[in-house]
Design a protein around this motif. Structure first.
Motif, PDB file in Angstrom:
ATOM      1  N   LYS A  73       0.592   2.428  -7.867  1.00  0.00           N
ATOM      2  CA  LYS A  73      -0.102   1.208  -7.424  1.00  0.00           C
ATOM      3  C   LYS A  73      -0.219   0.169  -8.541  1.00  0.00           C
ATOM      4  O   LYS A  73      -0.585  -0.981  -8.290  1.00  0.00           O
ATOM      5  CB  LYS A  73      -1.505   1.556  -6.919  1.00  0.00           C
ATOM      6  CG  LYS A  73      -1.523   2.337  -5.621  1.00  0.00           C
ATOM      7  CD  LYS A  73      -2.933   2.785  -5.256  1.00  0.00           C
ATOM      8  CE  LYS A  73      -3.833   1.603  -4.941  1.00  0.00           C
ATOM      9  NZ  LYS A  73      -5.175   2.056  -4.497  1.00  0.00           N
ATOM     10  N   THR A  99      -2.425   0.483 -10.965  1.00  0.00           N
ATOM     11  CA  THR A  99      -3.845   0.387 -11.313  1.00  0.00           C
ATOM     12  C   THR A  99      -4.252   1.393 -12.382  1.00  0.00           C
ATOM     13  O   THR A  99      -5.443   1.525 -12.683  1.00  0.00           O
ATOM     14  CB  THR A  99      -4.709   0.605 -10.057  1.00  0.00           C
ATOM     15  OG1 THR A  99      -4.283   1.802  -9.384  1.00  0.00           O
ATOM     16  CG2 THR A  99      -4.584  -0.571  -9.110  1.00  0.00           C
ATOM     17  N   MET A 131       0.848  -1.200   0.000  1.00  0.00           N
ATOM     18  CA  MET A 131       0.000   0.000   0.000  1.00  0.00           C
ATOM     19  C   MET A 131       0.874   1.237   0.000  1.00  0.00           C
ATOM     20  O   MET A 131       1.877   1.312   0.698  1.00  0.00           O
ATOM     21  CB  MET A 131      -0.916  -0.007   1.228  1.00  0.00           C
ATOM     22  CG  MET A 131      -1.826   1.219   1.328  1.00  0.00           C
ATOM     23  SD  MET A 131      -2.944   1.078   2.743  1.00  0.00           S
ATOM     24  CE  MET A 131      -3.814   2.617   2.594  1.00  0.00           C
ATOM     25  N   ASN A 132       0.489   2.237  -0.754  1.00  0.00           N
ATOM     26  CA  ASN A 132       1.239   3.480  -0.836  1.00  0.00           C
ATOM     27  C   ASN A 132       0.766   4.426   0.260  1.00  0.00           C
ATOM     28  O   ASN A 132      -0.288   5.053   0.158  1.00  0.00           O
ATOM     29  CB  ASN A 132       1.036   4.117  -2.218  1.00  0.00           C
ATOM     30  CG  ASN A 132       1.859   5.384  -2.378  1.00  0.00           C
ATOM     31  OD1 ASN A 132       2.608   5.759  -1.484  1.00  0.00           O
ATOM     32  ND2 ASN A 132       1.695   6.034  -3.518  1.00  0.00           N
ATOM     33  N   GLU A 155      -0.791   8.542  -8.104  1.00  0.00           N
ATOM     34  CA  GLU A 155      -1.152   7.525  -7.115  1.00  0.00           C
ATOM     35  C   GLU A 155      -1.360   6.161  -7.762  1.00  0.00           C
ATOM     36  O   GLU A 155      -0.835   5.139  -7.291  1.00  0.00           O
ATOM     37  CB  GLU A 155      -2.425   7.968  -6.389  1.00  0.00           C
ATOM     38  CG  GLU A 155      -2.982   6.954  -5.406  1.00  0.00           C
ATOM     39  CD  GLU A 155      -4.307   7.414  -4.812  1.00  0.00           C
ATOM     40  OE1 GLU A 155      -5.022   6.541  -4.267  1.00  0.00           O
ATOM     41  OE2 GLU A 155      -4.632   8.619  -4.896  1.00  0.00           O
ATOM     42  N   HIS A 156      -2.117   6.124  -8.850  1.00  0.00           N
ATOM     43  CA  HIS A 156      -2.458   4.826  -9.456  1.00  0.00           C
ATOM     44  C   HIS A 156      -1.364   4.320 -10.386  1.00  0.00           C
ATOM     45  O   HIS A 156      -1.309   3.111 -10.654  1.00  0.00           O
ATOM     46  CB  HIS A 156      -3.816   4.930 -10.144  1.00  0.00           C
ATOM     47  CG  HIS A 156      -4.949   5.045  -9.166  1.00  0.00           C
ATOM     48  ND1 HIS A 156      -5.544   3.947  -8.601  1.00  0.00           N
ATOM     49  CD2 HIS A 156      -5.538   6.134  -8.622  1.00  0.00           C
ATOM     50  CE1 HIS A 156      -6.484   4.352  -7.762  1.00  0.00           C
ATOM     51  NE2 HIS A 156      -6.512   5.669  -7.758  1.00  0.00           N
ATOM     52  N   GLU A 205      -9.993   2.617  -9.956  1.00  0.00           N
ATOM     53  CA  GLU A 205     -10.521   1.401  -9.337  1.00  0.00           C
ATOM     54  C   GLU A 205     -12.039   1.399  -9.244  1.00  0.00           C
ATOM     55  O   GLU A 205     -12.627   0.479  -8.689  1.00  0.00           O
ATOM     56  CB  GLU A 205      -9.909   1.239  -7.943  1.00  0.00           C
ATOM     57  CG  GLU A 205      -8.412   0.984  -7.975  1.00  0.00           C
ATOM     58  CD  GLU A 205      -7.807   0.857  -6.595  1.00  0.00           C
ATOM     59  OE1 GLU A 205      -7.369  -0.259  -6.252  1.00  0.00           O
ATOM     60  OE2 GLU A 205      -7.776   1.874  -5.861  1.00  0.00           O
TER      61      GLU A 205
END
Length: 614
Positions: free
Chosen positions: A158, A160, A1-2, A154-155, A128
């Motif tokens: 991750k 995503t 997890m970030n 952010e993604h 997501e």
């Protein structure tokens, strides 16, 4: 997890559904699963709404800059009956240059799932599939772009985020001479000048209304002055002949007033900065120093160029004698209020015409479906129309006649007025001498303007991409009356205190979602506002005591309720969540024998019924 990622409240995004289907996707339907990995921006809009059109333009730069990570989905959510017609939505998507997929939602199914309460509303969904932001109104794109940058980082970290081409598929262009023309003007030469709105040009036609003499403008969006092959416009609309023989042009999306010189073919800019006016900014000054907001039509009256400033619900004027602009009528409040010009309310004024005697300036006030006028003494009057909530097609006495979103007015030689009744596909006539409204012609497709040519009237059939010549009949033809109201039959209630209860029960297998705070919201207001002595405003509780003023015999209670529920499964880490929302316009009549309780049912997803006003 970030752990460095921003912490945001996230709610699972409801599915995208709409009976009208999808546009700009090559016929392919889309669900949220198809968009997983992309940042999705839902734009809830309706094509009558000037604020929605502003947002379409605000989004263009963001779409271009983030085209490999962001997918904008327009969700068309109609206000007027005409806007629920699928072909009308197809036309609007092309007319306003919408270059992203559009879901046609005529029954407001997706609107309700996302608890939308106003046009326009923007909803941001992360890669997501979670809603992370919702903004009502215009002017939020800069904040959304910052959020997009955060979501991309952010993604990406991750794993995503999915980059690539979006689902937009451009429709095939149609080979017509005109494309969604807006307004027309008879030139001293006998030729017709037309604003070819979607192609961002002016087109001069021979008197037959079909043969092209020349095109003015490159045909692409821009704000360049110069010769016909150099000039650029952006969705131009209104045209007015000035005393010196030049033509004023309402360059709507550029927020400019331009001047076209028929002799030289050159275009110059006389008013506006090219940026949209916002509250608190200058409202008078040198023409090129003051911002404008979506000027839709222009007319020369009282030695000034009057401007229908649709974007701020006002009338402005440009005075070439001292090269200044200033407000002439309206407060920026949207509605229908008559009286002194400085106190009047308008709602997207979109058409202007001067009476033959020069005593009145007639205007089409589109969002109130009204025909109005400004007298030479500065007083505003309403001839036809009652406000934002009533529209339809009904002839007869002006006080009970109905229009539907008219965009154009034409002064006739006998002192009467022809109204381009756009969403009724009709040309109507109001006669001040008799106070009667009649229908001159039907089966026109979104008429947006008309111009007198001899004994004929030439109508701009915007959605048929042509000019249509009609002979003015001596007597108008009546049509069967059709009325639409945004409210139901009046409920008799007691004056003083009444109890409002919004009844909601989560569907089977679901429970109220309280993970991030209150899961319900109730918003109450009234028309007129004086009806409510107490109880207006927003709160989380679905029950409230209202106090109604006995001195106000009738009015409308506006109630908006929302509840969020999620699947009740403790083993599911990511339960599906659903938003249940309903807006009511409850007309009430105060009587001594009326009820002191007002229950409204907020239907859960599985109820299969629409909430009804008692």
């Amino acid at each position: 997890m970030n752990d460095s990622a921003p912490r945001r409240v996230r709610v699972r995004a409801p599915e995208l559904i709409g009976k009208g289907g999808w546009l700009n996707t090559g016929g392919r339907p889309y669900g949220l699963a198809d968009l997983r990995g992309r940042i999705v921006i839902l734009d809830f809009w309706t094509f009558c709404c000037i604020n929605c059109l502003h947002v379409l333009d605000e989004l263009r730069e963001l779409e271009e800059k983030h085209q490999d990570t962001v997918v904008v989905i327009g969700v068309h959510s109609p206000k007027f009956v005409h806007e629920a017609e699928h072909q009308a939505v197809v036309d609007a998507v092309e007319r306003y240059g919408v270059e992203h997929p559009v879901l046609d939602d005529p029954e407001l199914a997706t609107w309700k799932q996302y608890a939308v309460r106003a046009w326009p509303t923007l909803v941001v969904i992360d890669p997501e599939g979670y809603v992370v932001a919702q903004h009502a109104g215009e002017g939020h794109v800069h904040a959304i772009e910052r959020l997009v940058g955060e979501l991309e980082a952010e993604h990406e970290a991750k794993g995503t985020l999915r980059r690539g081409d979006g689902p937009y598929v451009a429709p095939e262009p149609e080979p017509t001479v005109l494309r969604f023309p807006g307004k027309a003007l008879l030139l001293p030469s006998g030729n017709l000048l037309v604003s070819d709105t979607t192609r961002h040009q002016l087109v001069e036609l021979e008197p037959d209304g079909e043969t092209v003499v020349r095109r003015i403008g490159q045909g692409s969006r821009g704000a360049t002055d110069g010769s016909p092959d150099r000039a650029r416009f952006q969705e131009p609309q209104g045209l007015a002949l000035l005393p010196d023989g030049t033509v004023a042009v309402a360059d709507t999306v550029n927020h400019l007033i331009r001047r076209f010189h028929p002799g030289t073919g050159r275009t110059t800019t006389v008013a506006g900065t090219g940026l949209q006016w916002m509250q608190g900014e200058a409202t008078s000054g040198s023409g090129r120093d003051v911002k404008l907001s979506s000027p839709w039509d222009v007319a020369w009256w009282n030695d000034r160029l009057w401007i229908a400033m649709a974007g701020v619900h006002q009338l402005w004027a440009y005075d070439p004698a001292d090269d200044t602009v200033s407000i002439t009528a309206g407060t920026t409040n949207e509605g229908l209020v008559d009286g002194p010009a400085a106190e009047a309310w308008f709602a997207q004024p979109s058409g202007l015409a001067v009476s033959p005697d020069g005593e009145h300036l007639w205007l089409a006030d589109s969002e109130t479906s009204a025909l109005r006028r400004v007298d030479r003494d500065g007083t505003v009057h309403t001839a036809v129309g009652t406000g934002l909530f009533d529209f339809g097609h009904r002839d007869g006495a002006a006080e009970q006649a109905l229009l539907q979103h008219p965009l154009g007015v034409t002064a006739l030689p006998d002192g009467s007025v022809a109204v381009s009744d756009t969403y009724n596909h009709a040309l109507r006539r109001y006669d001040p001498a008799t106070g009667e409204v009649t229908t001159l012609a039907t089966d026109l497709r979104e008429p947006s303007d008309a111009v007198l040519v001899g004994d004929d009237i030439v109508v701009v059939e915007s959605a048929r991409h042509r000019l249509t010549r009609l002979r003015l009949p001596e007597e108008a033809v009546r049509v069967a009356a059709v009325a639409h109201r945004t409210r139901r039959a009046a409920t008799e209630v007691a004056p003083g205190r009444i109890q409002l209860d919004v009844i909601f029960e989560a569907p089977p297998g679901q429970k109220l979602d309280t993970r991030y705070g209150p899961s319900t919201r109730l918003l109450v207001s009234a028309t007129p506002p004086e009806l409510l002595l107490a109880g207006a405003g927003a709160d989380a509780e679905l029950a409230r005591t209202l106090e109604l003023d006995p001195a106000v015999p009738e009015g409308v209670l506006h109630v908006s309720a929302m509840a969020a529920s999620c699947d009740d499964d403790p083993l599911n880490e990511y339960p599906a969540c659903h938003v249940h929302q309903q807006d009511w316009g409850v007309p009430v009549r105060l009587t001594g024998t009326g009820t002191d309780r007002l229950p409204l049912v907020l239907a859960g997803m599985d109820s299969g019924t629409e909430a009804q006003t008692p």
